[in-house]
Design a protein around this motif. Structure first.
Motif, PDB file in Angstrom:
ATOM      1  N   PHE A 127      19.432 -25.330  -2.178  1.00 47.69           N
ATOM      2  CA  PHE A 127      20.017 -26.256  -3.283  1.00 47.69           C
ATOM      3  C   PHE A 127      20.700 -25.525  -4.338  1.00 47.69           C
ATOM      4  O   PHE A 127      20.433 -24.305  -4.333  1.00 47.69           O
ATOM      5  N   ASP A 128      21.415 -26.058  -5.174  1.00 46.04           N
ATOM      6  CA  ASP A 128      22.037 -25.453  -6.345  1.00 46.04           C
ATOM      7  C   ASP A 128      21.205 -25.224  -7.461  1.00 46.04           C
ATOM      8  O   ASP A 128      20.496 -25.790  -8.138  1.00 46.04           O
ATOM      9  N   GLU A 155      22.186 -23.900 -10.273  1.00 48.49           N
ATOM     10  CA  GLU A 155      22.710 -24.377 -11.669  1.00 48.49           C
ATOM     11  C   GLU A 155      22.226 -25.705 -11.906  1.00 48.49           C
ATOM     12  O   GLU A 155      22.747 -26.290 -12.909  1.00 48.49           O
ATOM     13  N   PHE A 156      21.536 -26.314 -11.135  1.00 46.47           N
ATOM     14  CA  PHE A 156      21.363 -27.810 -11.236  1.00 46.47           C
ATOM     15  C   PHE A 156      20.373 -28.176 -12.515  1.00 46.47           C
ATOM     16  O   PHE A 156      19.612 -27.437 -12.966  1.00 46.47           O
ATOM     17  N   PRO A 157      20.852 -29.021 -13.465  1.00 46.40           N
ATOM     18  CA  PRO A 157      20.100 -28.925 -14.743  1.00 46.40           C
ATOM     19  C   PRO A 157      18.781 -29.730 -14.476  1.00 46.40           C
ATOM     20  O   PRO A 157      18.592 -30.853 -14.835  1.00 46.40           O
ATOM     21  N   ILE A 158      17.789 -29.102 -14.279  1.00 45.93           N
ATOM     22  CA  ILE A 158      16.413 -29.721 -13.952  1.00 45.93           C
ATOM     23  C   ILE A 158      15.440 -28.731 -14.412  1.00 45.93           C
ATOM     24  O   ILE A 158      15.608 -27.488 -14.250  1.00 45.93           O
ATOM     25  N   ASP A 177      10.556 -31.210 -14.308  1.00 41.84           N
ATOM     26  CA  ASP A 177      10.887 -32.473 -13.675  1.00 41.84           C
ATOM     27  C   ASP A 177      11.029 -32.091 -12.104  1.00 41.84           C
ATOM     28  O   ASP A 177      10.886 -32.943 -11.362  1.00 41.84           O
ATOM     29  N   LEU A 178      11.158 -30.705 -11.691  1.00 46.21           N
ATOM     30  CA  LEU A 178      11.235 -30.388 -10.399  1.00 46.21           C
ATOM     31  C   LEU A 178      10.043 -30.945  -9.743  1.00 46.21           C
ATOM     32  O   LEU A 178       9.907 -31.326  -8.537  1.00 46.21           O
ATOM     33  N   MET A 192       9.094 -34.428  -9.223  1.00 47.53           N
ATOM     34  CA  MET A 192       9.641 -34.984  -7.806  1.00 47.53           C
ATOM     35  C   MET A 192       8.921 -34.798  -6.746  1.00 47.53           C
ATOM     36  O   MET A 192       8.926 -35.825  -5.637  1.00 47.53           O
ATOM     37  N   GLY A 193       7.631 -34.029  -6.592  1.00 48.33           N
ATOM     38  CA  GLY A 193       6.835 -34.059  -5.589  1.00 48.33           C
ATOM     39  C   GLY A 193       5.991 -35.283  -5.711  1.00 48.33           C
ATOM     40  O   GLY A 193       5.259 -35.879  -4.585  1.00 48.33           O
ATOM     41  N   GLU A 237       9.120 -25.809 -19.183  1.00 48.96           N
ATOM     42  CA  GLU A 237      10.366 -26.445 -19.876  1.00 48.96           C
ATOM     43  C   GLU A 237      11.667 -25.598 -19.460  1.00 48.96           C
ATOM     44  O   GLU A 237      12.645 -25.900 -19.619  1.00 48.96           O
ATOM     45  N   ARG A 251      14.572 -24.152 -17.467  1.00 49.52           N
ATOM     46  CA  ARG A 251      15.767 -24.422 -16.403  1.00 49.52           C
ATOM     47  C   ARG A 251      15.361 -23.652 -14.977  1.00 49.52           C
ATOM     48  O   ARG A 251      15.142 -22.475 -15.096  1.00 49.52           O
ATOM     49  N   ILE A 252      15.442 -24.531 -13.733  1.00 45.48           N
ATOM     50  CA  ILE A 252      15.174 -23.565 -12.672  1.00 45.48           C
ATOM     51  C   ILE A 252      16.108 -22.538 -12.347  1.00 45.48           C
ATOM     52  O   ILE A 252      15.753 -21.683 -11.796  1.00 45.48           O
ATOM     53  N   ARG A 279       5.611 -28.300  -6.472  1.00 46.33           N
ATOM     54  CA  ARG A 279       6.202 -29.807  -6.087  1.00 46.33           C
ATOM     55  C   ARG A 279       5.579 -30.330  -4.866  1.00 46.33           C
ATOM     56  O   ARG A 279       5.293 -31.390  -4.878  1.00 46.33           O
TER      57      ARG A 279
END
Lengths: 241, 273
Positions: free
Chosen positions: A85-86, A88-91, A95-96, A99-100, A133, A135-136, A151
């Motif tokens: 996965f990306d 650079e994704f803003p998460i 929040d990741l 998702m679990g 907090e 970003r990944i 997750r």
């Protein structure tokens, strides 16, 4: 007699006529820790995908929790290879991990305080409290890998499927990941795909070598431990190994 | 100057259209950028031109004609990109051109000259009638509600579709729904920048916002703001220099994108020192 969680009988998969998995027969019972090793292209990831219901098998039978694969998403935690996965994704990490909880929720339902509590618990288990907090994209490889495990744990699974959790992580980080997995094996059934033969021997209860066909063998904790010991220096951050 | 602008009804409408369309554009553009479906969105937009031609030929409001057509285009392209045996870009490129061709034929069949064909291709925000403003507002409301209801599902399929499927989500249905929302956004944007340039306004604000945000919601809010900023700036400049409004909006957005990239390079360089 422990409950059987995964049952495969003469399981075969082929892609356009090429056999990727051929006649696999094995079972995984509650509390087992199965290490799947084998060369690249040996079908390890394909087997996980079949167990998750992402790939159809062409012959034989497979059941997960007594039903067809893919029918019990709430009971399975999946840790994919992190390459897909990306970054650079803003998460954020929180929040990741949240998702679990997806497999426990219905369509339209929003995450509530229980979901957040479970996510925080998983974040604690994996030792990511200070990074929630973040970003990944700003995590190191090992931190991201732990976030992916968090997750999977947030969904309170009974069965954990891990695909190469230590690929492209430096050796020091590998041992922390395996320490984490060792904690988890007390309360979860685990199937772990890896090519780190030397590392898994001391943790798993069953080893299977997968190269289109499957060969079960007993783990060899002694040689596994020695092979692990050798490269870790005495003043390592993990003296209890 | 400003009073002079606001005194004109068409300028007020234009400003409202720019602001209202930015809402849909920023929210949906965020998904287009993080899911990397810019080409697919471009395909939907261009195929939708067939709907404009059809609407024009049948004598209904072309914007009404374009809604069912663009939704059909979204479903067709979505299905092709998931299941087709041919390469995805070939399939999309084909639909892209076929949609345009249908539009051109339909407009050609209608007797007489089609004066506003150009405005659908390249936008003409200065001719937005009040009825279209209501439609844009309704589509905005629809898009916001669907995205609000399905935020966790859309986040999951954008981030990692396979994990979403493993979690028991109907990923294909959600993906098609997302493409339908893109189609509706295209309808909203047709008046502002036209079909040919929709894709720029759908992606540029979101691409800049992504550099600054830590969550999808934050990225959406920022892209809405950027999109509104570019539209209003472009509108003002086009009024000032008496040039085409849609094209000016795109140039403003493109220039901002360039600045953002330069800024990114400079900040990386400074941090490395």
């Amino acid at each position: 007699m422990r409950t059987s969680i995964i049952e495969c009988h003469q399981l075969s998969v082929d892609f356009d006529g090429v056999k990727v998995l051929d006649g696999l027969t094995f079972s995984v019972c509650e509390g087992d820790f199965l290490g799947l090793i084998g060369p690249n292209g040996g079908g390890k990831t394909t087997l996980l995908r079949v167990l998750l219901g992402l790939e159809k098998h062409s012959a034989g039978s497979v059941t997960v929790f007594g039903g067809l694969p893919g029918r019990s998403p709430g009971r399975i935690g999946y840790v994919p290879q992190r390459l897909f996965f990306d970054r650079e994704f803003p998460i954020s990490v929180r929040d990741l991990v949240l998702m679990g909880r997806l497999s426990k929720k219905n369509l339209f339902q929003r995450y509530n305080h229980l979901d957040r509590a479970k996510a925080d618990e998983a974040i604690c288990t994996t030792g990511l409290e200070r990074l929630t907090e973040r970003r990944i994209g700003d995590l190191s490889g090992g931190e991201l890998q732990r976030a992916l495990i968090a997750r999977a744990l947030a969904g309170e699974p009974e069965l954990l499927l891990l695909d190469e959790p230590t690929a492209s992580i430096d050796p020091q980080m590998k041992t922390t990941i395996y320490d984490l997995i060792e904690q988890l094996k007390e309360r979860l059934t685990i199937v772990l795909v890896t090519h780190d033969i030397s590392l898994i021997n001391r943790y798993v209860t069953k080893v299977a070598t997968l190269n289109v066909t499957l060969e079960l063998s007993e783990p060899d904790p002694v040689s596994g431990r020695e092979r692990l010991r050798a490269p870790v220096p005495q003043n390592s951050a993990f003296p209890n190994l | 100057m400003l009073q002079e602008i606001f005194a004109l009804e068409f300028m007020r409408n234009a400003l409202l259209a720019a602001l209202l369309s930015s809402i849909a554009c920023g929210i949906i553009g965020t998904y287009v950028v993080v899911k990397k479906i810019g080409f697919i969105s471009g395909g939907i937009a261009h195929t939708a031109f067939g709907g404009i031609g059809l609407g024009y030929y049948l004598g209904v409001n072309p914007l009404l004609g374009v809604i069912p057509f663009s939704l059909a285009a979204a479903l067709a392209i979505g299905m092709l990109s998931k299941k087709a045996k041919v390469a995805e870009d070939t399939a999309i490129g084909t639909l892209w051109a076929v949609g345009m061709a249908v539009g051109v034929i339909c407009i050609g069949l209608k007797p007489g000259y089609a004066p506003d064909l150009f405005s659908y291709l390249f936008g003409n925000i200065l001719t937005v009638p009040s009825s279209d403003l209501w439609m844009i507002m309704l589509l905005d409301l629809l898009i916001i509600s669907v995205v609000w209801l399905l935020s966790k599902e859309f986040l999951a399929i954008s981030f990692d579709e396979e994990y979403a499927a493993v979690s028991g989500l109907k990923t294909t249905a959600l993906y098609l729904l997302m493409l339908c929302l893109i189609a509706l956004t295209v309808v909203v944007m047709v008046r502002v920048v036209g079909i040919v340039m929709v894709i720029a306004l759908l992606t540029i604000p979101a691409a800049i916002a992504r550099m600054l945000s830590r969550s999808l919601l934050g990225m959406m809010i920022q892209s809405v703001v950027f999109s509104a900023l570019f539209s209003v700036c472009g509108l003002w400049l086009s009024f000032l220099f008496d040039v085409a409004s849609g094209a000016t909006i795109i140039l403003v957005a493109g220039f901002a994108f360039l600045l953002a990239q330069v800024w990114r390079l400079v900040s990386v360089f400074l941090r490395a020192r």
